[in-house]
Enzyme design. Sequence first.
Site, PDB file in Angstrom:
ATOM      1  N   LYS A  35     -63.838   0.325 -50.966  1.00  0.00           N
ATOM      2  CA  LYS A  35     -63.596   0.448 -49.934  1.00  0.00           C
ATOM      3  C   LYS A  35     -64.060   1.894 -49.214  1.00  0.00           C
ATOM      4  O   LYS A  35     -63.577   2.828 -50.437  1.00  0.00           O
ATOM      5  CB  LYS A  35     -62.815  -0.591 -48.969  1.00  0.00           C
ATOM      6  CG  LYS A  35     -61.411   0.074 -48.657  1.00  0.00           C
ATOM      7  CD  LYS A  35     -60.780  -0.618 -48.444  1.00  0.00           C
ATOM      8  CE  LYS A  35     -59.146  -0.556 -48.876  1.00  0.00           C
ATOM      9  NZ  LYS A  35     -58.432  -1.804 -48.046  1.00  0.00           N
ATOM     10  N   ARG A 130     -51.412  -8.154 -38.841  1.00  0.00           N
ATOM     11  CA  ARG A 130     -52.777  -7.380 -38.994  1.00  0.00           C
ATOM     12  C   ARG A 130     -53.701  -8.205 -38.583  1.00  0.00           C
ATOM     13  O   ARG A 130     -54.242  -8.806 -37.542  1.00  0.00           O
ATOM     14  CB  ARG A 130     -52.971  -6.626 -40.144  1.00  0.00           C
ATOM     15  CG  ARG A 130     -54.323  -4.761 -39.440  1.00  0.00           C
ATOM     16  CD  ARG A 130     -53.003  -4.153 -40.857  1.00  0.00           C
ATOM     17  NE  ARG A 130     -54.129  -4.438 -41.991  1.00  0.00           N
ATOM     18  CZ  ARG A 130     -54.370  -3.898 -43.364  1.00  0.00           C
ATOM     19  NH1 ARG A 130     -54.322  -2.331 -43.534  1.00  0.00           N
ATOM     20  NH2 ARG A 130     -54.699  -4.695 -44.560  1.00  0.00           N
ATOM     21  N   TYR A 259     -54.068  32.495 -38.902  1.00  0.00           N
ATOM     22  CA  TYR A 259     -54.345  31.869 -37.744  1.00  0.00           C
ATOM     23  C   TYR A 259     -52.581  32.326 -37.509  1.00  0.00           C
ATOM     24  O   TYR A 259     -51.739  31.497 -38.524  1.00  0.00           O
ATOM     25  CB  TYR A 259     -54.968  30.742 -37.626  1.00  0.00           C
ATOM     26  CG  TYR A 259     -56.308  30.835 -37.549  1.00  0.00           C
ATOM     27  CD1 TYR A 259     -56.657  32.525 -36.175  1.00  0.00           C
ATOM     28  CD2 TYR A 259     -57.506  30.531 -38.774  1.00  0.00           C
ATOM     29  CE1 TYR A 259     -57.890  32.290 -37.541  1.00  0.00           C
ATOM     30  CE2 TYR A 259     -58.201  30.493 -38.517  1.00  0.00           C
ATOM     31  CZ  TYR A 259     -59.097  31.375 -38.376  1.00  0.00           C
ATOM     32  OH  TYR A 259     -60.189  31.489 -38.093  1.00  0.00           O
ATOM     33  N   MET A 307     -60.547  26.449 -41.802  1.00  0.00           N
ATOM     34  CA  MET A 307     -61.201  25.551 -41.902  1.00  0.00           C
ATOM     35  C   MET A 307     -62.338  25.875 -43.135  1.00  0.00           C
ATOM     36  O   MET A 307     -62.211  24.918 -43.924  1.00  0.00           O
ATOM     37  CB  MET A 307     -62.725  25.846 -41.260  1.00  0.00           C
ATOM     38  CG  MET A 307     -63.969  25.010 -40.509  1.00  0.00           C
ATOM     39  SD  MET A 307     -64.951  25.645 -39.329  1.00  0.00           S
ATOM     40  CE  MET A 307     -64.370  25.110 -38.071  1.00  0.00           C
TER      41      MET A 307
END
Length: 368
Positions: A35, A130, A259, A307
């Site tokens: 998956k 679930r 940053y 990024m």
Amino acid sequence: MPRPLSATIHLDSMRHNLARARSCAPTAKIWGVVKANAYGHGLERGARGFADADGLALIETENAVRLRELGWTRPLLLLEGIFDVADIALLHEYGINSAVHCIEQVKMLEYTKLAGPVDVHLKMNTGMNRLGFVPSEYAAAHARLRAIPGIRHITLMTHFANADELEHPRLGIREQVRRFQLGAQGLAGERSLSNSGGVLRQAELAEQLSNDWVRPGIMLYGATPGDKTAEQYKLRPTMTLASAIIGIQQLAAGDTVGYGSRFEASGPMTVGVVACGYADGYPRHAPHGTPVLVDGVRTALIGRVSMDMMTVDLTPIANARVGSKVVLWGDGLPIDEVAHAAGTIGYELMCALAPRVQVLEGALGQPA
Ligand SMILES: *Cc1c(COP(=O)(O)O)cnc(C)c1O
């Protein structure tokens, strides 16, 4: 020249890890779980790396169909079953097994005239809460499926919440197995309980845990669901995310990096800029100190991940230069360690590998 960032997939390690799963659960057949794009490795590579698996398990019908088109001839299993009646035609057309976890799915199968035999995995909710039927409703769901013409084999299935911890204080494997056996009492059919955690615990649980089919995912990709390391389980990394130093800065005491200026040099130091950022799938929340390899030497992430770039401490690396090789995870640096430092799990890092990252194939230990 392409950006130096790449993810190299080690098909040899995938084969090795599958063989490890087999030796852990030697009497069970194996669903190789592919998956989420084979945990970020690519569906088609999953099919090649796990060519020796007894079947492949995944989520989307269209990807199961794709595996058939790629030439996969062994069983396929939809772990969440069908989402719509329209999927049912594909089950027999392409010979796809489907989980059945709720009464709505049973009804869809009842209302649709099956054109051919369909094999299903009836899921029991043994405490995960679930998907699945609770033990007290399981036999009734089984009987309804049995009554549908065209339903052939019904495999009995459950899923562990805490397979990585044998003695989990709230819900250990043993308790889930006990509930499963209660709910499945007297029902014929093969059984499928274990994910990687269960497979890795098989030796300890011995005959308390018996599977006809196991469903390992993460261990096949060389990571583990628990606290033990992949190395302790003799699993090998299947994905190496590697890049290079593209810039170097010399800092003096008091200089800051990146940053938010969250990292401040306490003395003179060398900082390397790595071509890899959160838009590549590297976790932005990875803190200072997250391990990184430069020229094979372990050093640390400093400053905020941006990024397209991140910054690392080059002070411990003797001859670091622009072009020095960086490993973010994989060969020589277990993905679980990076994930742990970043407060997540190896699963998430693999799955988050961004589409813009160039994916290569190569044997473990060989330069890409
Ligand atoms: C994802 C999944 C698995 C594989 O789990 P791992 O922890 O990766 O081994 C097994 N069974 C089901 C139902 C799943 O959804």
